[in-house]
Design an enzyme around this catalytic site. Sequence first.
Site, PDB file in Angstrom:
ATOM      1  N   SER A 464      -3.702  -2.532   4.852  1.00 35.98           N
ATOM      2  CA  SER A 464      -2.680  -3.248   4.496  1.00 35.98           C
ATOM      3  C   SER A 464      -1.472  -2.639   4.739  1.00 35.98           C
ATOM      4  O   SER A 464      -1.470  -1.249   4.597  1.00 35.98           O
ATOM      5  CB  SER A 464      -2.691  -3.595   2.940  1.00 35.98           C
ATOM      6  OG  SER A 464      -3.840  -4.129   2.518  1.00 35.98           O
ATOM      7  N   ASP A 616      -5.192  -7.868  -5.469  1.00 31.78           N
ATOM      8  CA  ASP A 616      -5.300  -7.604  -3.979  1.00 31.78           C
ATOM      9  C   ASP A 616      -6.283  -6.113  -4.260  1.00 31.78           C
ATOM     10  O   ASP A 616      -5.789  -5.079  -4.403  1.00 31.78           O
ATOM     11  CB  ASP A 616      -4.040  -6.691  -3.260  1.00 31.78           C
ATOM     12  CG  ASP A 616      -4.499  -6.377  -1.777  1.00 31.78           C
ATOM     13  OD1 ASP A 616      -5.666  -6.466  -1.468  1.00 31.78           O
ATOM     14  OD2 ASP A 616      -3.660  -5.741  -1.217  1.00 31.78           O
TER      15      ASP A 616
END
Length: 619
Positions: A464, A616
Amino acid sequence: MKTICFRRHISFLNSVKMEDSESQMLSDEEQTPEPLLGSLDIFLFSLIAGLLIYWFFFRKKPEPVPEMKPFTPTSFIEKMKKTNRNVVVFYGSQTGTAEEFANRLAKDAQRYGMKGMPTDPEEYDMSELSRLKEIPNSMAVFCMATYGEGDPTDNAQEFYDWMQGTDDDLAGVNFAVFGLGNKTYEHFNATGKYTDKRLAELGGNRVFDLGLGDDDSNLEEDFISWKEQFWPAVCEFFGVEATGEDSSIRQFELVVHNDINMNEVYTGEMGRLKSFQTQKPPFDSKNPFLATVTGNRKLNEGGNRHLMHIELDITDSKIRYDSGDHVAVYPTNDAAVVNRIGERLGVDLDTVISLKNLDEESNKKHPFPCPTTYRTALTHYLDINNTPRTNVLFELAQYASDPQEQENMRKMASASPEGKALYHSWVLDSERNILAILEDLPSLNPPIDHLCELLPRLQARYYSIASSSKVKAAKESSRVWPPTDPNSFLLSVAGKEVGETILYFGCRHKNEDFLYQQELEEFERAGVLTQLNVAFSRDQEHKIYVQHLLKKNKEQLWKLIHSNNAHIYVCGDARNMARDVHTAFYEIAEEVGGLTHTQAVDYFKKLMTKGRYSQDVWS
Ligand SMILES: Cc1cc2nc3c(=O)[nH]c(=O)nc-3n(C[C@H](O)[C@H](O)[C@H](O)COP(=O)(O)O)c2cc1C
């Protein structure tokens, strides 16, 4: 692992993997002074530093996107008819595992007198599924991985949307589903389960029960156990019998190029030849951007983990991204390991070869870009570091001249309890990669081209992205950029109107893995963070995790959530942290808010639906 809690505002990113029950929380409500943004323009991800670092993004396509030809899906039914196939194996795959399983199932079909076709649903018109019954004794098998919040993979998204919207009659269409997932995620195998349920609802005929593979435990074992029962069920259903159980079927033939112009030989490119010498946008997985690493520092001070802060220069790439998008890093294998494989097999690694699909109708002409050398294939295209799957052992067994070695290899590929135990201890627990297997089985001498056919493709590693180009743009124009994707956690404080921002951060030891300690403390001093709460789980006798800190501040948190419309972001370990933090919030709602447990569960479910509780998490 972090929990971020925030309102109306953005902060910076993060996707560093940790293993303890730790979390951060960010919240913002009040106006705070101009934040320190210079040091926020960073990328943060944990990663393997490779020589070549390339980029591409999952969700956002780079702009502009010139030269894109319109894609017309073709008919898999016509193709099956033309090539005499009766088993189509679709895969929904992001990092290759489901695709590999689909290839194996399609190949297995030959052992049962059937003809299989591994198929990417994205390349075909899936609304033709109801026509499958036009092919006698046919069947569709689906290997479907799950991602995100129970979502399908990118290549299965259209098929998924089609399933949701269609009312086609699938009567007479035979199907079976194997799902790939991971139990530590909340929506375990959601895509596999949905596919199985939906195809049955539409009238499809389930030939065998849904298989649920768990990557947290042993996906390979789940798959071979399912497969072991699946094929007999198929045989019974179609009234066929297994033939030539032990025969190995080659899919590709070797072509050696003795006299070739080296300009036509792939040297590690993913798609276009010479794409590294002449870089042309748009960049994507087949045309990665060669980015210069402009920053590289170790984030943790101690411990046996290696967490890196990496900055990449993407000037002139026209790549745009947002926090939470992914960067793919293409690794290269260690030259010493590649050389040892060449020596062990007694081959000249610089031989230029192609592996050509024996099935001329297949969309996949080669297993990796060809022509190339064995050295390039083993360095850039093939996974030589992971423990090989059982099918590789099974296929290689024929090249072991020692009967005992051969028997053990076959045993490890079977679904028998002894076989599974042996594979577990000798391959998985001992972490034997293909080189270790070759070195520890002296009688095993496979031709290198067959080995190259069998090894899985080396996969890009995804991280990410911690920064956001939009945040940067917003900062430059003094606007506050709202979070476009609440799933991207630890968003960045970008402008002037920053509310109350509370961060809970957990790690094991203050002196070892308090990542970005300096920056975080500076943010608190400057008022970017209203509050920084840290839990160092192993710095004292009794472990303290972020959920304990949340509970300690329960009144304040409940007020923020219930009265002040706070947003909660949880980021980090899925296995323990996310669940424990979730439980802590239930308890807070019960103890301070006076809700019953059921009401608390409903309360946070609603927050999730409204996008005010996002996670997340990974494992
Ligand atoms: C970022 C990420 C998110 C995931 N999310 C889920 C999930 O929500 N549910 C689940 O069951 N498995 C989840 N998984 C596990 C994958 O589905 C599993 O590892 C699968 O084998 C991947 O298959 P592929 O290599 O074909 O893409 C996730 C894995 C990753 C890396």
